[in-house]
Design an enzyme around this catalytic site. Sequence first.
Site, mmCIF file in Angstrom:
data_model
loop_
_atom_site.group_PDB
_atom_site.id
_atom_site.type_symbol
_atom_site.label_atom_id
_atom_site.label_comp_id
_atom_site.label_asym_id
_atom_site.label_seq_id
_atom_site.Cartn_x
_atom_site.Cartn_y
_atom_site.Cartn_z
ATOM 1 N N TRP A 90 0.874 -1.252 -0.098
ATOM 2 C CA TRP A 90 0.231 0.053 0.077
ATOM 3 C C TRP A 90 0.872 1.280 -0.113
ATOM 4 C CZ3 TRP A 90 -0.324 4.142 3.277
ATOM 5 C CH2 TRP A 90 -1.323 4.926 3.212
ATOM 6 N N ASP A 131 -5.769 -3.544 -1.296
ATOM 7 C CA ASP A 131 -5.637 -3.704 0.201
ATOM 8 C C ASP A 131 -6.171 -2.593 0.889
ATOM 9 O OD1 ASP A 131 -4.578 -6.300 -0.209
ATOM 10 O OD2 ASP A 131 -2.719 -5.513 -0.475
ATOM 11 N N ASP A 132 -6.398 -1.503 0.467
ATOM 12 C CA ASP A 132 -6.780 -0.393 1.391
ATOM 13 C C ASP A 132 -8.575 -0.404 1.585
ATOM 14 O OD1 ASP A 132 -8.133 2.466 1.475
ATOM 15 O OD2 ASP A 132 -5.963 3.108 1.104
ATOM 16 N N LEU A 133 -8.804 -0.485 2.971
ATOM 17 C CA LEU A 133 -10.108 -0.450 3.070
ATOM 18 C C LEU A 133 -11.116 0.594 2.489
ATOM 19 C CD1 LEU A 133 -9.997 -1.596 6.979
ATOM 20 C CD2 LEU A 133 -10.427 -3.070 4.825
ATOM 21 N N GLY A 134 -10.443 1.848 2.617
ATOM 22 C CA GLY A 134 -11.290 2.804 2.041
ATOM 23 C C GLY A 134 -11.778 2.416 0.680
#
Length: 219
Positions: A144, A163-166
């Site tokens: 990330w 992989d970024d939750l946002g």
Amino acid sequence: MQVHDIAVHLGPAQAHLRQLDDGWAGLIDRVGDCGLTTALDRSPYESLSRAVAYQQLHGKAAAAIVGRLTALFPGQDFPSPRQLSQLSSEELRACGFSARKQATLQGLAEAALDGRIPNREQAAEMEDEELIKRFTAIKGIGRWTVEMMLINTLGRPDILPVDDLGIRDGARYLFGWERMPTPRETRELCEPCRPWRSVASWYLWRCNEQPDYRRLAKS
């Protein structure tokens, strides 16, 4: 490959996303023009170091930490690798860096000094995955962090940080899913966004700022 300001591609990128379907077009209408910019004066070393400060922290808190670090070197935008390597753990702790982040910063400084981190011109000649492999070999640097550098510093137009939750939560809203899509599912959902997935990512982040936004169910 080359380093360029991603802003020059925003028009074609938005047009491409708009024509994909009504969901993307509606999101762009609601959010407005993409605000992605490229830090043309920032090196990969500086970009990665700044990104370390932002890991798992609110933006304002991370910015304050970076501000305290740069304040140690008046007249400079950011400390050089040698300057950073010479800072003590007490000085870094006073800036707000955890022990883990201190070790990562020191590792970045050492990697820059011994040539493992390419300069901006060298990085411009390297492919995305080659840079990701090179930088994630440094302890504490994950995919990330490198992807943020690729978007914000090198202006790479086709990066999707799954992989970024946002990003994944934005995809959940945009595509009307009840659950959070996995990284693989998010990649598949956004495959039609190539070759402008960096711009798509920016809109997915903005999607989280639209609490009443829901994609209309397909008929």
